[in-house]
Design an enzyme around this catalytic site. Structure first.
Site, PDB file in Angstrom:
ATOM      1  NE  ARG A  22      20.445   9.173  13.901  1.00  0.00           N
ATOM      2  CZ  ARG A  22      20.595  10.561  13.547  1.00  0.00           C
ATOM      3  NH1 ARG A  22      21.735  11.247  13.865  1.00  0.00           N
ATOM      4  NH2 ARG A  22      19.756  10.967  12.811  1.00  0.00           N
ATOM      5  CG  LEU A  23      18.235   2.291  11.714  1.00  0.00           C
ATOM      6  CD1 LEU A  23      17.886   1.035  11.852  1.00  0.00           C
ATOM      7  CD2 LEU A  23      18.008   2.673  10.507  1.00  0.00           C
ATOM      8  CG  ASP A  24      16.475   9.115  14.014  1.00  0.00           C
ATOM      9  OD1 ASP A  24      17.413   8.985  14.770  1.00  0.00           O
ATOM     10  OD2 ASP A  24      16.652   9.774  13.126  1.00  0.00           O
ATOM     11  CB  VAL A  25      11.675   5.993  17.204  1.00  0.00           C
ATOM     12  CG1 VAL A  25      11.008   7.546  16.800  1.00  0.00           C
ATOM     13  CG2 VAL A  25      10.642   5.090  17.497  1.00  0.00           C
ATOM     14  CB  SER A  27      14.332   6.317  10.141  1.00  0.00           C
ATOM     15  OG  SER A  27      15.264   5.699  11.040  1.00  0.00           O
TER      16      SER A  27
END
Length: 104
Positions: A22-25, A27
């Site tokens: 998962r990539l957050d905004v 990261s």
């Protein structure tokens, strides 16, 4: 961000493809897309695949041996208890560290 398009909206994925990670905004990192279910499970659950995960993190001050020992025992952050993690310091600089972990 709310309303921002996701990476998946721009890809034409096969119905059986799944994303690992998962990539957050705010990261950056690797997002693996695979149709291999066994590979996805091994990557999502380090205790199954024996994979080590590395994180570069911003910290206040330095990561000390006592702080790493706390991760190994399990920590509570803002009332949320996190399970023990086999964590080691790969690199440490003021206000930044690279940690590697395997979930116990």
């Amino acid at each position: 961000r709310d309303g921002a398009p996701s990476v998946f909206a721009r890809l034409n994925l096969a119905p059986h493809a799944c994303a690992v990670g998962r990539l957050d905004v705010n990261s950056e990192g690797l997002l693996v897309i695979t149709s291999d279910g066994a590979l996805a499970r091994a990557m999502e659950h380090p205790e199954i695949g024996g994979l080590e995960r590395r994180y570069e993190v911003l910290v206040h001050g330095r990561v000390t041996p006592s702080k790493v020992a706390a991760f190994r025992r399990g920590v509570a952050v803002k009332g949320v208890r996190y399970k023990p993690m086999a964590t080691r310091v790969v690199d440490s600089r003021p206000n930044r560290a690279t940690l590697a972990r395997r979930r116990r």
